[in-house]
Every structure is written in structure tokens, then in C-alpha cells.
Design an enzyme around this catalytic site. Structure first.
Site, mmCIF file in Angstrom:
data_model
loop_
_atom_site.group_PDB
_atom_site.id
_atom_site.type_symbol
_atom_site.label_atom_id
_atom_site.label_comp_id
_atom_site.label_asym_id
_atom_site.label_seq_id
_atom_site.Cartn_x
_atom_site.Cartn_y
_atom_site.Cartn_z
ATOM 1 N N HIS A 40 1.079 -30.679 29.040
ATOM 2 C CA HIS A 40 1.607 -29.653 28.137
ATOM 3 C C HIS A 40 3.065 -29.370 28.486
ATOM 4 C CE1 HIS A 40 -2.297 -27.712 26.428
ATOM 5 N NE2 HIS A 40 -2.363 -29.017 26.475
ATOM 6 N N TYR A 56 -0.498 -17.638 23.773
ATOM 7 C CA TYR A 56 -0.659 -16.322 24.402
ATOM 8 C C TYR A 56 -0.222 -15.279 23.379
ATOM 9 C CZ TYR A 56 -0.962 -18.489 29.088
ATOM 10 O OH TYR A 56 -1.346 -19.213 30.194
ATOM 11 N N PRO A 98 -5.687 -13.759 35.672
ATOM 12 C CA PRO A 98 -5.490 -15.149 35.235
ATOM 13 C C PRO A 98 -4.386 -15.367 34.198
ATOM 14 C CG PRO A 98 -7.562 -14.252 34.382
ATOM 15 C CD PRO A 98 -7.009 -13.222 35.302
ATOM 16 N N LYS A 101 -2.121 -18.880 37.724
ATOM 17 C CA LYS A 101 -1.598 -19.172 39.067
ATOM 18 C C LYS A 101 -2.667 -19.373 40.148
ATOM 19 C CE LYS A 101 2.243 -19.582 37.943
ATOM 20 N NZ LYS A 101 2.443 -20.992 37.830
ATOM 21 N N TYR A 146 6.011 -20.432 35.419
ATOM 22 C CA TYR A 146 4.782 -21.014 34.856
ATOM 23 C C TYR A 146 4.553 -22.422 35.399
ATOM 24 C CZ TYR A 146 1.006 -21.475 31.444
ATOM 25 O OH TYR A 146 -0.226 -21.622 30.859
#
Ligand code: RFL
Ligand code: PHB
Length: 399
Positions: A72, A201, A293, A297, A385
């Protein structure tokens, strides 16, 4: 029984540590209190940072991940009815993440270890560590109904948040830092193609939602729900309607619906235990720290701890120097606290608290707009990220 490194917990941290030590010629025994089937089916993480991917490859556990994992290059942020893509490689000097489920990582590591590693005992429950400050610490455990003792040079607690090894650090030396959040996640697995080819998200007036996946035909989705939510109150239709409502943005389409095959409610918590090392006992992964979550991580932090610890133990047995072992806790905690901050930031920016003031909502939207419109703000999110440096000797510190 005696071993060089006694590892309590056969989750990703314990299994990977055993594998890295095996490759360095260091013996270990892994004690896992659940069955093999249980640890291989437990639904959890999905996103692997590039360093995690590289570590699994170096451990010889990368073959299926490279075949079946989905690379991704970004995520979609949805808020205020708009959709914004954050692209990772262009913001991070070429880094990305891989979607490959923790269940699969665990299956690969268990198979490798049983084929060529040392003892990995399932249904072996550790009760306590004795002599943590001596040079012969011992783990007391029960296996096949018998109380037994494993003496070791070193003991590593990879036994997760509810583990027992942490108790070997005297209470007056142990510090814990904790934050709970006034909401949970309802997580579902569905036989339905993902709605988008990257993770979505979403911030919405109805609460947070996340659309993830496990494969091109299996979706993994999450909804923010009140604590103590009952699954009975969430029939399939309500889950899909709520996901559609929260994930809606200009130009977006409704989710593909399919049978929901698993569902659970997960509390959200941040927690750090310091120090991560005392005497001959070390803590790694969720045994030492928990993150909510939202930032993806937890598993990656566990892998980074284990990488630092395996390097330090290898140095100790190759040269006799305990310098890296002594630095273990400080090395890990620097990165742990950055991940704690990022996970808290993602969580509090994307979720709505009951009774949240319009002022707080405007702050969240303003921050999300800043990320969507400023390459600097987007780069900060992207760097966190895809993963910050692990802290190994010789690693470039400036990512
Ligand atoms: P684990 O996986 O909890 O493994 C600990 C193991 O220790 C065993 N155990 C014992 N064994 C013997 N004796 C005892 N007394 C024992 N007590 C416990 C347990 O049975 C277990 O097998 O910890 P580890 O290895 O540190 O791994 C940590 C990760 O599992 C965790 O951080 C992640 O799953 C968190 N997480 C995510 N992390 C990511 O990096 N990316 C993600 O996308 C992501 N998504 C998630 C997540 C966690 C989630 N939940 C369920 C909280 C999504 C979710 C929904
Ligand atoms: C998942 O796929 O389970 C997942 C992905 C990203 C997160 C949390 C969970 O932030």
C-alpha cells in the site's frame, strides 16, 4: 530444563525473537499458554511497516508475505464529506507499508520454528520468574498438568498486556503510564471485496470508521462504538448501514456487502511500562506497551523491540559485551513514546467523544484539513505511519 534465552509468549514478538536468535546460533525455549490453532486464528493487526517486512524477510519468513501481501502506497482520509489521499513514497523518500495479516505472520513463524527451531511449547503457562537479578533466572510454568522450571541465562517477557513476566521487575522500580479512551471498536471480517484499494480512515459526526482488508475478496472494517457495546445490538444490516454512513464522501460508493464471518468489540488503551529491562529480564511488545490500533503501530513496535533485543543478545554472545543489552530499554522507549504519541494523535483526531463540544470538533477538522493541504503536515503523518527508525547502531537517525 535449561536454555540460553527463555521466551514467555508465542505471539509475533516471542516467535520472531526465537527465530532471530536461532539464526544467530543462540538457543531458546518458547512457552505459549494457548493452543497453536488459537494463536494462528486470533484476528489482530494488518499493516506491516517496511522495517517489519524487511525483518521478516531476513528471518526467512518473507516468502508467502511477498507473494500474498498487498503493498500500500497511501491511505485515504475522509472528513467533512471530502476524501484526501496521503501518498507515502513521495512524502517519505520511497517508503510504503504492506497489508499482510498478523494471523499469517504468526502461521509462517510457527511453521518455520517447528521445522527448524528449538522447543516451542503450546499450552505451557508461565506463572512467575524467580531470580531475575541473578545470573540464573528461572521461569516457573505448567505444561501437560505438571509444574516445571525453565532455568535460563536471560528471560524475555513477550507475554502481551496480561502477561506475568512484567511482575519480575520490583514494584517500586516499575513505572506505568496509562490512558484509556471512552469508546471501543467493533471489528468485523466479511467475505466481501474491499470498497477501496487502500485503507480508508473516516472522521464523521457519527463517529470513526476504518475500511481495511485481508485480501482482494475479504474486508476488515471497524466502527467506533460505546464501551460495553453488545454484539447482539449490531446485526449485519446495521453494521453495513453505519459503515456506509460514516465512510461517505463526495464521489465515494457504498461498500460491497457480504457475509460477516467474525465480529468482536475491542477496548482502546495506551499503556507503557518502564523500564523494559531489569536484571536478566527483558520485556518486548505488548508486554511493555499498548497503543490504540488507529495508527497500526502495535505489531510493528513489537517487531522493532525484538530486532533491538536480538542484536543485543547476539553481540553479548559474540563479544561478551553487554553494552547493547544495557541500552535496550532506553533505545526502545525513545521509539515507543513516538508511536504512543502518533497513536494517541490519530485516535483523538479521528474519534468523537460523547458530548464533544463543537469547538473540539472544529479543532479536529482544522487539523485534518491541515494534513490534507500542507505537504509538511502530511509528511509528518506519512513518516510516522510507514515507521520511524528502530534505533539500531549505525542506522540513519533522520527519517
Ligand atoms: P501478543 O500477540 O499479545 O502475544 C502474547 C502471547 O503471550 C501469550 N501469553 C502467555 N504465554 C505463556 N504464559 C503466560 N503467562 C502468558 N500470558 C500470555 C499469549 O497467549 C500470546 O500468544 O503480543 P506481542 O507478541 O507483543 O504482539 C503484539 C501484537 O499482537 C499487537 O500489538 C497488535 O496486534 C496490535 N494491533 C496492530 N498492530 C499493528 O502494528 N498494525 C495493525 O494494523 C494493528 N491492528 C492491533 C490491530 C490490535 C488489535 N487488537 C485486537 C487490540 C487491530 C486490532 C483490532
Ligand atoms: C487492520 O487491517 O486490522 C488494521 C489496519 C489499520 C489499522 C488498524 C487495523 O490502523
Amino acid at each position: 530444563m535449561h536454555t540460553t534465552v527463555g521466551i514467555v509468549g508465542g505471539g509475533p514478538a516471542g516467535l520472531l525473537l526465537a527465530r532471530l536468535l536461532h539464526l544467530a546460533g543462540i538457543d531458546s525455549v518458547v512457552l505459549e499458554n494457548r493452543t497453536r490453532a488459537y494463536v494462528e486464528q486470533r484476528q489482530r493487526a494488518g499493516i506491516l511497516e517496511q522495517t517489519t517486512v524487511e525483518t521478516l524477510r531476513a528471518a526467512g519468513a518473507g516468502e508467502r508475505m511477498d507473494r500474498e501481501g498487498l503493498v500500500h502506497h497511501g491511505i485515504d482520509l475522509r472528513f467533512d464529506g471530502r476524501s484526501h489521499r496521503i501518498g507515502f513514497p513521495e512524502l517519505t523518500g520511497g517508503r510504503s507499508v504492506v497489508l499482510y495479516a498478523q494471523t499469517e505472520v504468526v502461521k509462517d513463524l510457527v511453521a518455520l520454528h517447528l521445522a527448524e527451531g528449538g522447543p516451542l511449547l503450546f499450552e505451557a503457562e508461565a506463572h512467575a520468574v524467580d531470580g531475575a537479578d541473578t545470573d540464573r533466572p528461572a521461569v516457573r510454568y505448567t505444561h501437560q498438568g505438571r509444574e516445571q522450571t525453565l532455568t535460563c541465562d536471560y528471560v524475555v517477557g513477550c507475554d502481551g498486556f496480561h502477561g506475568v513476566v512484567r511482575n519480575a521487575i520490583p514494584e517500586h522500580l516499575r513505572r506505568t503510564y496509562e490512558r484509556t479512551y471512552p469508546y471501543s471498536w467493533l471489528g468485523v471480517l466479511a467475505d466481501a471485496p474491499p470498497v477501496h484499494d487502500e485503507l480508508v480512515y473516516a472522521h464523521s459526526g457519527r463517529g470513526f470508521a476504518l475500511a481495511s482488508m485481508r485480501s482482494p475478496v475479504v474486508s476488515r472494517c471497524y466502527l467506533q462504538v460505546p464501551d460495553a457495546t453488545h454484539l447482539d445490538d449490531w446485526p449485519d444490516g446495521r453494521i453495513w448501514d453505519e459503515l456506509d454512513a460514516r465512510l461517505a464522501a463526495d464521489g465515494s460508493r457504498p461498500l460491497h456487502r457480504g457475509p460477516i464471518t467474525a465480529r468482536s468489540v475491542l477496548p482502546m488503551r495506551s499503556h507503557v511500562t518502564e523500564p523494559m529491562h531489569w536484571g536478566r529480564v527483558f520485556l518486548a511488545g505488548d508486554a511493555a506497551h499498548i497503543v490504540p490500533p488507529t495508527g497500526a503501530k502495535g505489531l510493528n513496535l513489537a517487531v522493532a523491540d525484538v530486532l533491538v533485543l536480538a542484536r543485543a543478545l547476539t553481540e553479548r554472545y559474540a563479544t561478551g559485551s553487554a553494552e547493547l543489552l544495557d541500552a535496550y530499554s532506553a533505545t526502545c522507549l525513545k521509539r515507543v513514546w513516538r508511536a504512543e504519541h502518533f497513536s494517541w494523535f490519530m485516535t483523538t483526531t479521528l474519534h468523537s467523544e460523547v458530548g464533544q463540544s463543537p469547538f473540539d470538533t472544529r479543532l479536529q477538522l482544522s487539523q485534518l484539513d491541515r494534513i490534507a493541504t500542507s505537504p509538511h503536515a502530511a509528511a509528518e503523518l506519512a513518516h510516522n505511519y510507514v515507521g520511524l527508525p528502530v534505533g539500531l547502531p549505525g542506522e540513519s537517525p533522520s527519517r
